[in-house]
Design an enzyme around this catalytic site. Structure first.
Site, PDB file in Angstrom:
ATOM      1  N   ARG A  24       0.706  -1.264  -0.147  1.00  0.00           N
ATOM      2  CA  ARG A  24       0.141  -0.064  -0.046  1.00  0.00           C
ATOM      3  C   ARG A  24       0.812   1.180  -0.086  1.00  0.00           C
ATOM      4  O   ARG A  24       2.008   1.228   0.221  1.00  0.00           O
ATOM      5  CB  ARG A  24      -0.930   0.026   1.312  1.00  0.00           C
ATOM      6  N   LYS A 160      15.181   0.478   7.732  1.00  0.00           N
ATOM      7  CA  LYS A 160      14.393  -0.869   7.413  1.00  0.00           C
ATOM      8  C   LYS A 160      13.802  -0.453   5.919  1.00  0.00           C
ATOM      9  O   LYS A 160      13.086   0.514   5.939  1.00  0.00           O
ATOM     10  CB  LYS A 160      13.102  -0.811   8.390  1.00  0.00           C
ATOM     11  N   LYS A 162      12.141  -1.001   2.850  1.00  0.00           N
ATOM     12  CA  LYS A 162      11.015  -1.993   2.146  1.00  0.00           C
ATOM     13  C   LYS A 162      11.272  -2.246   0.781  1.00  0.00           C
ATOM     14  O   LYS A 162      11.711  -1.559  -0.296  1.00  0.00           O
ATOM     15  CB  LYS A 162       9.729  -1.030   2.061  1.00  0.00           C
ATOM     16  N   ASP A 190      12.250  -5.521   4.660  1.00  0.00           N
ATOM     17  CA  ASP A 190      10.921  -6.010   5.022  1.00  0.00           C
ATOM     18  C   ASP A 190      10.396  -6.036   3.491  1.00  0.00           C
ATOM     19  O   ASP A 190       9.882  -5.137   2.949  1.00  0.00           O
ATOM     20  CB  ASP A 190      10.101  -4.893   5.635  1.00  0.00           C
ATOM     21  N   GLU A 218      12.216  -9.456   6.802  1.00  0.00           N
ATOM     22  CA  GLU A 218      10.909  -9.493   7.619  1.00  0.00           C
ATOM     23  C   GLU A 218       9.906  -9.868   6.535  1.00  0.00           C
ATOM     24  O   GLU A 218       9.875  -9.701   5.447  1.00  0.00           O
ATOM     25  CB  GLU A 218      10.733  -8.039   8.037  1.00  0.00           C
ATOM     26  N   ASP A 243       6.225 -11.222  10.845  1.00  0.00           N
ATOM     27  CA  ASP A 243       5.378  -9.818  11.210  1.00  0.00           C
ATOM     28  C   ASP A 243       4.025 -10.398  11.052  1.00  0.00           C
ATOM     29  O   ASP A 243       3.178 -10.692  11.853  1.00  0.00           O
ATOM     30  CB  ASP A 243       5.812  -8.513  10.206  1.00  0.00           C
ATOM     31  N   LYS A 267       3.255  -6.166  17.345  1.00  0.00           N
ATOM     32  CA  LYS A 267       2.542  -4.663  17.261  1.00  0.00           C
ATOM     33  C   LYS A 267       1.353  -4.810  18.030  1.00  0.00           C
ATOM     34  O   LYS A 267       0.757  -5.744  17.924  1.00  0.00           O
ATOM     35  CB  LYS A 267       2.429  -4.649  15.584  1.00  0.00           C
TER      36      LYS A 267
HETATM   37 MG    MG Z   1       6.433  -5.398   8.616  1.00  0.00          MG
END
Ligand code: MG
Length: 365
Positions: A24, A160, A162, A190, A218, A243, A267
């Site tokens: 997204r 991190k 993406k 990730d 991840e 995750d 989380k």
């Molecule tokens: Mg994640």
């Protein structure tokens, strides 16, 4: 201290730059705010992110779950009975983890205020300063390298990154960032479920063979694909972190027993709040498995709760990914936790220390 009222509102904060993952693109935080009022005049605050693609929660479902189902159970409850209240929250309805998280955060805030202590101390104490990484959104290689160099310049020592859009390009993205920041920052990848198990193994072998050292990978595969996650974990040297595949304590036990991943990303929006997050941290510690604490696109209200938890459980929560507030164009909270780029510190104020929320819009039901 008895609960007299549960109120709902919204807060909207634009992001400094759009947040882009394989799943997204997000331009602003728009989260539900819960305030729980007590007969003593104290107020506890919580926040729920509507991350439909991960938890299934939407603004509408969060408002309905809290307003119609959870809140009526809590009015009249004594805040001192924390375990009873968290059980009432968790058993009010199935799933709806973000709604439950918002309510639990507000309840824990009140509970710590009752004893006039910062929440981290009520959860066991610790050194009230932690260090977070920052997200580098998936984009063109040049943009990702520039964003990475900028983050390192601002003092971030963990990035991190993406990935998960296009496997060939992903390998080139990571190699380019690694070359640009080598020796100055740790890299966490990730993939946000963007790869198949075989693609993930191929990409990681390409990176490992090229001498690209990564701290962790991840969620390479789809959330439901535990066998695929294990396939990757068994075949790459880089530690693999789960995750989206794990929400609650039972799933964490299954994942650890199957050795499907090496690290767990906790989380609050997945666990349904602090009570289950504490359980997961304790389960992981019992098995000698490390955890990361992460967040959705959240402001410094709910992330403050994650910070207090991370401080208290620092022996097992060894990695911090709480960059939500630093992605926001401004901090809507007066008081609370201080987010200063990579350094996050909690004050000695009781509870979460939140005095006011700027831009708070009440929801009239
Ligand atoms: Mg994640």
């Amino acid at each position: 201290m008895k609960i007299t009222d549960v109120r709902l509102g919204m807060v909207r904060v634009p992001l400094k730059t759009p947040f882009k993952t394989a799943l997204r693109t997000v331009e602003a935080v728009e989260d539900i705010i819960v305030s729980i009022h007590a007969d003593t005049g104290h107020v506890g605050y919580g926040e729920a992110a509507a991350t439909a693609v991960i938890t299934g929660d939407t603004h509408g479902s969060i408002i309905e779950a809290i307003g119609k189902v959870i809140a009526p159970r809590l009015v009249g409850e004594d805040v001192a009975n924390l375990n009873r209240i968290t059980r009432l929250v968790q058993t009010a309805l199935e799933r709806n983890t973000s709604a439950k998280a918002a309510v639990e955060i507000a309840v824990y805030d009140l509970w710590a205020q009752l004893y006039e202590a910062p929440l981290y101390r009520m959860l066991g104490g610790g050194e009230p300063v932690i260090t977070t990484d920052i997200t580098i959104s998936v984009d063109h290689i040049d943009k990702m390298v520039a964003d990475s160099l900028s983050a390192v310049g601002r003092g971030f020592e963990s990035l991190k990154i993406k990935v998960g859009k296009d496997i060939g390009l992903d390998v080139e993205r990571v190699k380019a960032i690694h070359a640009a920041v080598e020796g100055r920052a740790l890299l966490r990848l990730d993939a946000n479920q963007g790869w198949t198990a075989k693609q993930a193994v191929r990409a990681m072998h390409a990176l490992e063979d090229a001498g690209v050292h990564l701290e962790l990978l991840e969620q390479p595969v789809r959330a439901q694909d535990l066998a695929g996650l294990k396939y990757v974990t068994d075949r790459v040297h880089t530690p693999v972190m789960a995750d989206e595949s794990v929400f609650g304590p039972i799933e964490v036990i299954e994942l650890i027993e199957q050795r499907a991943a090496d690290i767990i990303n906790i989380k609050l929006m997945k666990t349904g709040g602090i009570s289950n997050a504490v359980r997961i941290a304790d389960i992981a510690a019992s098995y000698g498995v490390e955890c990361m604490i992460g967040c959705m696109i959240e402001t410094s209200i709910s992330v403050a709760a994650a910070v207090h938890l991370a401080i208290a459980k620092a022996d097992v929560i060894t990695k911090v990914d709480l960059d939500g507030p630093s992605l926001c164009a401004f901090d809507p909270v007066d008081g609370g936790v201080d987010f200063n780029e990579s350094e996050i510190s909690a004050s000695d104020a009781p509870g979460l220390g939140i005095r006011a929320i700027r831009g708070y819009q009440p929801i009239v039901r």
